[in-house]
Design a protein around this motif. Structure first.
Motif, PDB file in Angstrom:
ATOM      1  N   GLY A  68       0.828  -1.203   0.000  1.00  0.00           N
ATOM      2  CA  GLY A  68       0.000   0.000   0.000  1.00  0.00           C
ATOM      3  C   GLY A  68       0.861   1.251   0.000  1.00  0.00           C
ATOM      4  N   PRO A  69       0.234   2.389   0.210  1.00  0.00           N
ATOM      5  CA  PRO A  69       0.936   3.665   0.047  1.00  0.00           C
ATOM      6  C   PRO A  69       1.780   4.057   1.267  1.00  0.00           C
ATOM      7  CG  PRO A  69      -1.288   4.075   0.754  1.00  0.00           C
ATOM      8  CD  PRO A  69      -1.175   2.580   0.598  1.00  0.00           C
ATOM      9  N   THR A  70       2.776   4.875   0.993  1.00  0.00           N
ATOM     10  CA  THR A  70       3.448   5.604   2.052  1.00  0.00           C
ATOM     11  C   THR A  70       2.716   6.933   2.147  1.00  0.00           C
ATOM     12  OG1 THR A  70       5.563   4.568   1.563  1.00  0.00           O
ATOM     13  CG2 THR A  70       5.629   6.645   2.767  1.00  0.00           C
ATOM     14  N   ASP A 100       3.139   4.147   7.475  1.00  0.00           N
ATOM     15  CA  ASP A 100       2.970   5.438   8.146  1.00  0.00           C
ATOM     16  C   ASP A 100       4.191   5.825   8.984  1.00  0.00           C
ATOM     17  OD1 ASP A 100       2.647   3.545  10.085  1.00  0.00           O
ATOM     18  OD2 ASP A 100       0.811   4.366  10.933  1.00  0.00           O
ATOM     19  N   ILE A 101       5.315   5.121   8.746  1.00  0.00           N
ATOM     20  CA  ILE A 101       6.571   5.608   9.293  1.00  0.00           C
ATOM     21  C   ILE A 101       7.636   5.406   8.215  1.00  0.00           C
ATOM     22  CG2 ILE A 101       6.937   3.389  10.473  1.00  0.00           C
ATOM     23  CD1 ILE A 101       8.430   6.839  11.381  1.00  0.00           C
ATOM     24  N   GLU A 102       8.247   6.488   7.841  1.00  0.00           N
ATOM     25  CA  GLU A 102       9.209   6.452   6.755  1.00  0.00           C
ATOM     26  C   GLU A 102       9.852   7.827   6.736  1.00  0.00           C
ATOM     27  OE1 GLU A 102      10.810   5.722   2.748  1.00  0.00           O
ATOM     28  OE2 GLU A 102       9.460   7.368   3.223  1.00  0.00           O
ATOM     29  N   ASP A 103      11.061   7.903   6.232  1.00  0.00           N
ATOM     30  CA  ASP A 103      11.768   9.185   6.320  1.00  0.00           C
ATOM     31  C   ASP A 103      11.054  10.327   5.605  1.00  0.00           C
ATOM     32  OD1 ASP A 103      13.502   7.724   7.768  1.00  0.00           O
ATOM     33  OD2 ASP A 103      15.300   8.213   6.604  1.00  0.00           O
ATOM     34  N   PRO A 146      12.371   1.447  11.851  1.00  0.00           N
ATOM     35  CA  PRO A 146      12.611   0.318  10.938  1.00  0.00           C
ATOM     36  C   PRO A 146      12.956   0.778   9.529  1.00  0.00           C
ATOM     37  CG  PRO A 146      10.257   0.627  11.275  1.00  0.00           C
ATOM     38  CD  PRO A 146      10.943   1.601  12.188  1.00  0.00           C
ATOM     39  N   GLY A 147      13.651  -0.052   8.794  1.00  0.00           N
ATOM     40  CA  GLY A 147      13.852   0.173   7.369  1.00  0.00           C
ATOM     41  C   GLY A 147      12.540  -0.131   6.647  1.00  0.00           C
ATOM     42  N   TRP A 148      12.453   0.342   5.443  1.00  0.00           N
ATOM     43  CA  TRP A 148      11.187   0.217   4.711  1.00  0.00           C
ATOM     44  C   TRP A 148      10.830  -1.239   4.440  1.00  0.00           C
ATOM     45  CZ3 TRP A 148      10.883   0.681  -1.227  1.00  0.00           C
ATOM     46  CH2 TRP A 148       9.549   0.605  -1.651  1.00  0.00           C
TER      47      TRP A 148
END
Length: 458
Positions: free
Chosen positions: A29-31, A69-72, A202-204
RNA sequence: GGCGCGGUGGCAGAAUGGCUAUGUAGCGGACUGCAAAUCCGCGUAUGCCGGUUCGAUUCCGGCCCGUGCCUCCA
């Protein structure tokens, strides 16, 4: 019998579920850092057609589509906006849900959010470290690519090719240039979670591995996503999950949709040819957008343009015209005829499926089928809805108005029609044509029929 | 450089070793006061060169052109 093209083998294969009583599918799904653009929507719509098809074939389908919903990028955007990632992602997730609903995409069975699975990610990373597939270096935890013998199966790249082709500087703490991050440290001002390796995030890639494991088990049937995710995202998902699960296959079938271009250029922000779903929905109904996305085969590149969108709208106008003829209601859900279903069973040949509907529509008009022809209606609606289309009342469809457009109200239009009728009855055709032209100039098209004058917005 | 995909009528877009979808645009006609919608009819296509074959758009090889990916990406 369903056949799907499997990226793992690059062949069309007969689909055989692990458990026919519960078919399991995962789609990336989306970021959620911004509004969804049309490229984001393509896999959602494509796999929605597959989801609907699987539901007709099997008693139960578990469809998992995550929200990252967590990403740089999310952290960066939240900082720019001066808000928390929670408030940003709550807003963008809601927008995503609204947009996908407008495209008639069914909600997945489970929609895990990465932030709710941090513990599962940490556990999986610990397992990888314990098994010797990952190591800690300078606060990072990295997956050691050479520890997996058959890394590169999905993308068919050898580790050596990857390293040779790498365009990015290799971090000095990596044991191998191809190693990728599972966990990275967060600075005090950055969002982070406590872990055995300190506060970090976490990493993606590990996000999807953990969410898939938790909701679908070690091995499931279908994993889908965009073509660009094959490498590195899906390759790394496979590496993490298989190494954590003693080699168990992650998914039996991998499906990837092709890219979207705009006026033959790759859609990108720098080219300013970037359409969000939201802005397009202001110009055309969601079903037109959906049909445009399904007009070509899902694995082929699809060129999007306003002209293509208008063509899809025009086609739906014709379909809705036929639906109006056979009556919109009542309708009891039924399965589409095998002649139509056959197209979808053959690796989701939506173009062929659409042409089948065109023929049904032609037939309804040509035979001047009248209201109440249930066989014709059932055939038309069952086929169209297998593609997620024709869910509206035709009368509402033809009165669709672009969002925010002032234009004439229905009452004003009806008043003009009454005035024109009076002029026509007086044979004052100059006046009646003037009224019709004036309405046309405002996007309202009149149609004189035996039962009186109807109108639609064009 | 490595890996991959594709070139079908004006446009979009399927399929197929012989019967050449479907839509749209175009042309002619019907209906209409005129239109619109709808109907009827018509036309135009498989990038180039070889090979296999009775027959190739389809299979094989070469060439040309376009395009995607090679650690942000749906």
């Amino acid at each position: 019998m369903l056949y799907i093209h499997n990226t793992l083998t690059r062949k069309k294969e007969e689909f055989e579920p692990i458990d026919a009583a519960d078919v399991r599918m995962y789609v990336c799904g989306p970021t959620v850092y911004d509004f969804a653009h049309l490229g984001n929507a393509r896999p959602i719509v494509v796999f929605d057609v597959l989801y609907r098809l699987l539901q007709r074939l099997y008693p139960r389908v578990t469809y998992v589509r995550n929200i990252t919903d967590i990403e740089d990028k999310i952290m960066d955007r939240a900082r720019e906006n001066g808000e928390t990632i929670e408030s940003l992602t709550a807003r963008t997730t809601q927008a995503f849900h609204d947009d996908m609903a407008a495209l008639n995409a069914l909600p997945p069975t489970v929609e895990p959010r990465a932030t709710q699975y941090i513990g599962d990610m940490v556990a999986m990373i610990e397992k990888l470290v314990a098994k010797g597939h990952a190591y800690v270096a300078e606060g990072h935890v990295l997956f050691n690519v050479p520890s997996m013998g058959n890394y590169g199966e999905l993308s068919r790249r050898s580790r050596d090719e990857l390293v040779a082709g790498a365009r990015v500087d290799v971090a000095p703490y990596k044991k191998d240039a191809a190693d990728f991050v599972l966990w990275k440290p967060s600075a005090p001002e950055q969002d982070g979670w406590d872990s055995p390796w300190g506060r970090g995030r976490p990493g993606w890639h590990i996000e999807c591995s953990a969410m898939a494991e938790k909701n679908l088990g070690a091995t499931f049937d279908i994993h889908g996503g965009g073509l660009d995710l094959i490498f590195p995202h899906h390759e790394n998902e496979i590496a993490q999950s298989r190494c954590a699960h003693d080699g168990a296959v992650l998914a039996n079938y991998w499906m990837h949709n092709g890219f979207l271009t705009v006026n033959n250029d790759k859609m990108s922000k720098s080219l300013k040819n970037f359409f969000t779903v939201r802005e397009l929905l202001a110009h055309a109904p969601g079903e037109a957008l959906r049909l445009a996305l399904l007009s070509g085969h899902y694995r082929s590149p699809l060129d999007f343009s306003i002209e293509a969108l208008q063509a899809a709208k025009a086609k739906l106008d014709r379909w809705y015209g036929a639906l109006r003829v056979v009556a919109y209601e009542p309708y009891v859900d039924c399965n589409p005829p095998s002649s139509f279903e056959g197209a979808l069973l053959d690796d989701m040949n939506t173009s062929l499926a659409i042409s089948h509907i065109d023929k049904l529509v032609n037939n309804i008009h040509a035979k001047r089928i009248t209201e109440g022809d249930d066989a014709a209606k059932n055939e038309l609606l069952s086929c169209a809805r297998a593609l997620g289309l024709l869910y509206q009342n035709p009368e509402e469809w033809f009165k669709w108005k672009p969002a925010g457009q002032s234009g004439l109200s229905d009452e004003e239009i009806n008043a003009q029609i009454a005035a024109r009728l009076a002029a026509r009855q007086a044979k004052n055709y100059a006046e009646s044509d003037r009224i019709r032209d004036a309405l046309a100039a405002q996007g309202v098209i009149l149609e004189d029929g035996p039962a009186g004058t109807t109108w639609r917005r064009g």
